[in-house]
Design an enzyme around this catalytic site. Structure first.
Site, PDB file in Angstrom:
ATOM      1  N   ARG A   1       0.817  -1.219   0.000  1.00  0.00           N
ATOM      2  CA  ARG A   1       0.000   0.000   0.000  1.00  0.00           C
ATOM      3  C   ARG A   1       0.849   1.267   0.000  1.00  0.00           C
ATOM      4  NH1 ARG A   1      -5.474  -0.528   0.827  1.00  0.00           N
ATOM      5  NH2 ARG A   1      -6.203  -2.601   1.427  1.00  0.00           N
TER       6      ARG A   1
ATOM      7  N   CYS B   1     -15.640  -0.586  -2.595  1.00  0.00           N
ATOM      8  CA  CYS B   1     -15.061  -1.762  -3.242  1.00  0.00           C
ATOM      9  C   CYS B   1     -16.125  -2.815  -3.526  1.00  0.00           C
ATOM     10  CB  CYS B   1     -13.968  -2.371  -2.370  1.00  0.00           C
ATOM     11  SG  CYS B   1     -12.586  -1.252  -2.103  1.00  0.00           S
TER      12      CYS B   1
ATOM     13  N   GLU C   1     -10.557  -2.035  -5.389  1.00  0.00           N
ATOM     14  CA  GLU C   1      -9.857  -1.139  -4.467  1.00  0.00           C
ATOM     15  C   GLU C   1      -8.513  -0.719  -5.044  1.00  0.00           C
ATOM     16  OE1 GLU C   1      -8.344  -0.925   0.199  1.00  0.00           O
ATOM     17  OE2 GLU C   1      -9.046  -2.823  -0.651  1.00  0.00           O
TER      18      GLU C   1
ATOM     19  N   HIS D   1     -19.068   1.120   1.310  1.00  0.00           N
ATOM     20  CA  HIS D   1     -17.903   0.303   0.981  1.00  0.00           C
ATOM     21  C   HIS D   1     -17.822   0.281  -0.548  1.00  0.00           C
ATOM     22  CE1 HIS D   1     -17.574  -0.960   5.156  1.00  0.00           C
ATOM     23  NE2 HIS D   1     -18.864  -1.269   5.138  1.00  0.00           N
TER      24      HIS D   1
ATOM     25  N   GLU E   1      -1.581  -8.651   3.909  1.00  0.00           N
ATOM     26  CA  GLU E   1      -3.004  -8.671   4.221  1.00  0.00           C
ATOM     27  C   GLU E   1      -3.604  -9.993   3.765  1.00  0.00           C
ATOM     28  OE1 GLU E   1      -5.073  -5.255   2.772  1.00  0.00           O
ATOM     29  OE2 GLU E   1      -3.415  -3.889   3.254  1.00  0.00           O
TER      30      GLU E   1
ATOM     31  N   ASP F   1     -13.286   6.174 -12.398  1.00  0.00           N
ATOM     32  CA  ASP F   1     -13.700   7.567 -12.200  1.00  0.00           C
ATOM     33  C   ASP F   1     -12.611   8.480 -12.752  1.00  0.00           C
ATOM     34  OD1 ASP F   1     -15.187   9.744 -11.370  1.00  0.00           O
ATOM     35  OD2 ASP F   1     -14.305   9.761  -9.360  1.00  0.00           O
TER      36      ASP F   1
END
Length: 719
Positions: free
Chosen positions: A366, A687, A406, A685, A395, A463
């Site tokens: 990340r 995602c 995500e 949420h 993760e 987007d």
């Protein structure tokens, strides 16, 4: 035929064919120091009144056939369809000297027959008139050609045009009940064959008549042609139409005529009209979503624009849903072929087969999201057409679609942030544009292009706010050239394209074009422009020796075009070329030749057309049912929202205010119950396209809390 037979006297006009009377933000805006002073100069000139500034230039109306624009192929047309695509049996031959039949009825008598038939439903007299007046449709069309080619008097030409319009109206008006008769479909098919077989010059002539039709009438003509194609493909009563083997030319003829109404040809009616008479989506035939379009595509691949008809030769008729499916399946077939070869190699070497070979596996941290993503995509270029799976290092969890989305959302937000420097946000047009700074490595622009391609392939709506001309450039050319030195993305762009990115600058250039004074003396401008790059003002010549060439009234059009080309093509060439190759590294397919720029934008960003009623029918519930008071209040509020708030709700929940190509069903929109105090705002949420609602007690409370949440979500952390 003698010249006297070609000229009509006034008294003979009543015996011509009939005319029926049916009615048918972030970040600073771009700074251009030179044109800041340029526009100021214009304003000063306007205020001082020394010279007047006229309104934008208007092209003179076309009044005579000889004034029509020349026929020449469009650049995009070379990759699409040829003018002559019909099989030989469809091309009707004309007799050199057709016999002009004698009419047995006046136009008024024929009109009376039509009115009686409309009331009674008996069209026999109308049908018999055409059977006895013309021996064949070759003769009808031949007569039309003779008159238009040999008549020299304007009144005679206008008279013939009126009669031809009447015939077209008679055979195309959608309210005409005679179209319920299969016999009339046969007549209509023959007329379409004659129109499709006209010479290119005749098509050109017809297009300039079609464009003068009212929108309602034009749309009725399109709908009639679409219905004809649909009925021939899927007849309600197959026995009422001739066997397909005997009328294989019906659909090619109708599709060719429909293409003359579309904007696939540069001179077609919907193209030469500005703005277009109807949206390009009105030319889609949604029935074709249910045919074997992959067989059609493969036939087109094998035979190209030869005499073998395929719908892919006329891509305007195929919906975006079909084109997306073709691109995905074409890419899948390429991927399967590659995966099969890899598996065969593994087995032949007696190596263990790992099923992860079937996926594009991306592992990223990340905190190093952009650099890790760039490294992964660079190392795995051969796997870009495989199904994407994303893992965040450290993760736990399997990617069932949420992690992939995500990854896209986080990466796009970071790359397009103004502080990152790759793109500039233009506040006036609310879109992003490529930064013009120069560097040694443009690999991150390639990453953005690859991301867009992966989004299309994996059905992710991004987007992204690019101006429309970006998608024009992505299709220039639609197929990546074999020669790596061939320029890409160098589209022919106009002042309208600049208007969609830099409206103030475009307005200033428009004023320059219409300025009525002495441009050279009043503006003292040369073919040299200035641009800011990383805080430094640099100068560029638009042509060799441009700093010494003054802009005058005679060369100002050249100056404006060169300036537009510099801003939108040359100044960002390396950035866009990397972006272009990144996109095509994923979506490389001949199917891209089927797409319009607007359709590429829809594939990447989704459709702007919202249907909240459809979303209500398709939504999934978790902890709620559709009869719960909170849910009933939610839909009462949402359906009453103005469009802007509905878009904000969609953006709040899914990360985008647009709808996937295949519609609301692809959103998998979910409303979940969250057992917290009703003082809480709704949360989402993105995602998983999920919104969580506390059990609000009243509609007023729900409206207030929901409006606050969706109106202030920009800048919140990703849920």
């Amino acid at each position: 035929m003698s010249e006297n037979n070609c000229l009509f006297e006034e008294r003979d006009r009543e015996r011509l064919p009939p005319i029926l009377n049916h009615s048918l933000d972030r970040g600073p805006k771009l700074h251009f120091p030179f044109y800041g002073s340029f526009i100021s100069t214009l304003n000063h000139k306007r205020e001082s009144g020394s010279h007047s500034l006229s309104s934008p230039l208007l092209l003179p109306a076309v009044k005579q056939v000889r004034e029509l624009p020349p026929i020449c192929p469009d650049v995009r047309q070379k990759h699409r369809i040829s003018i002559d695509v019909l099989p030989p049996e469809v091309k009707a031959r004309f007799v050199s000297e057709p016999i002009i039949p004698i009419r047995t009825k006046t136009a008024k008598e024929f009109q009376d027959d039509v009115e009686r038939a409309t009331i009674s439903g008996d069209w026999k007299q109308v049908h018999d008139f055409y059977l006895t007046t013309f021996d064949s449709f070759l003769e009808l069309n031949g007569a039309f050609k003779v008159y238009t080619q040999k008549s020299v008097l304007k009144g005679i030409i206008n008279s013939l045009l009126r009669e031809w319009k009447g015939l077209l109206k008679c055979l195309s008006v959608s309210q005409n009940p005679q179209y319920t008769s299969p016999a009339t479909y046969v007549i209509y098919a023959h007329l379409l064959r004659q129109i499709a077989s006209l010479a290119e010059a005749d098509h050109h002539f017809l297009m300039h008549w079609f464009k003068k039709l009212p929108q309602k009438r034009f749309k009725q003509l399109v709908e009639r042609l679409q219905l004809f194609i649909t009925t021939r493909l899927f007849p309600a009563k197959p026995d009422e139409l001739p066997p397909m083997a005997k009328c294989s030319w019906w659909i090619p003829s109708a599709t060719k005529v429909l293409s003359l109404l579309s904007d696939e040809y540069y001179y077609a009616a919907n193209s030469i009209s500005s703005p277009p008479i109807i949206p390009f989506t009105d030319l889609y035939n949604l029935t074709l979503d249910h045919i074997d379009f992959m067989e059609d595509y493969h036939t087109w691949q094998a035979h190209g624009n030869s005499n073998r008809f395929t719908f892919c030769q006329f891509p305007f008729i195929l919906s975006t849903v079909v084109k997306k499916a073709i691109i995905q399946r074409d890419s899948e077939q390429q991927m399967i072929s590659m995966a099969r070869q890899t598996l065969v190699d593994k087995v032949s070497r007696r190596q263990r087969v790992d099923m992860s070979l079937l996926f594009l596996n991306i592992k990223v941290r990340r905190l190093q999201l952009v650099s890790d993503s760039l490294d992964e995509l660079s190392r795995k270029r051969a796997d870009l057409k495989k199904k994407l799976k994303v893992t965040f290092v450290g993760e736990a969890g399997l990617d069932m679609g949420g992690l992939t989305k995500e990854w896209f959302l986080l990466l796009i937000r970071q790359i397009f942030h103004t502080d990152y420097g790759m793109f500039t946000y233009v506040k006036e047009s609310q879109c992003h544009w490529f930064s013009s700074w120069k560097c040694d490595n443009y690999s991150e622009f390639r990453l953005v292009g690859a991301l867009m391609g992966l989004a299309v392939y994996n059905s992710i709506t991004l987007d992204i706010r690019f101006p429309p001309c970006v998608y024009k450039k992505l299709l220039t050319p639609p197929i990546v050239p074999c020669d790596l030195d061939t320029p890409v993305g160098m589209a022919t762009l106009t002042l309208d394209d600049l208007q969609q990115i830099m409206p103030d600058l475009a307005h200033g250039l428009g004023e320059l074009l219409s300025y009525e004074g002495n441009v050279e003396e009043d503006f003292y401008t040369t073919f040299q422009v200035f641009q800011e790059e990383l805080g430094v003002i640099k100068s560029y010549n638009l042509k060799p020796g441009g700093d010494k060439i003054p802009v005058t009234n005679l060369n100002r059009k050249e100056y404006v075009q060169l300036y537009i080309d510099f801003l939108l093509n040359k100044s960002i060439y390396r950035q866009f070329a990397a972006f272009y190759h990144g996109f095509h590294s994923v979506c490389a397919s001949n199917a891209l030749m089927l797409l319009r720029p607007e359709e590429v934008e829809i594939l990447v960003c989704g459709s702007p057309n919202l249907d909240m009623g459809s979303l209500q029918r398709l939504v999934q519930y978790e902890g709620y049912s559709k009869t719960d008071p909170t849910i009933r209040a939610f839909w009462d509020v949402v359906l009453a929202f103005p469009l802007e708030l509905q878009k904000k709700l969609l953006h709040f929940t899914t990360g985008s205010d647009r709808v996937p190509v295949c519609g609301m069903a692809d959103l998998n929109f979910k409303i979940s119950k969250i057992d917290v105090s009703t003082d809480w705002l709704p949360v989402s949420h993105t995602c998983f396209n999920q919104i969580c609602l506390p059990p609000y007690k009243s509609k007023k409370e729900l409206r207030q809390k929901l409006t606050i949440a969706i109106s202030n979500a920009e800048g919140f952390g990703l849920e």
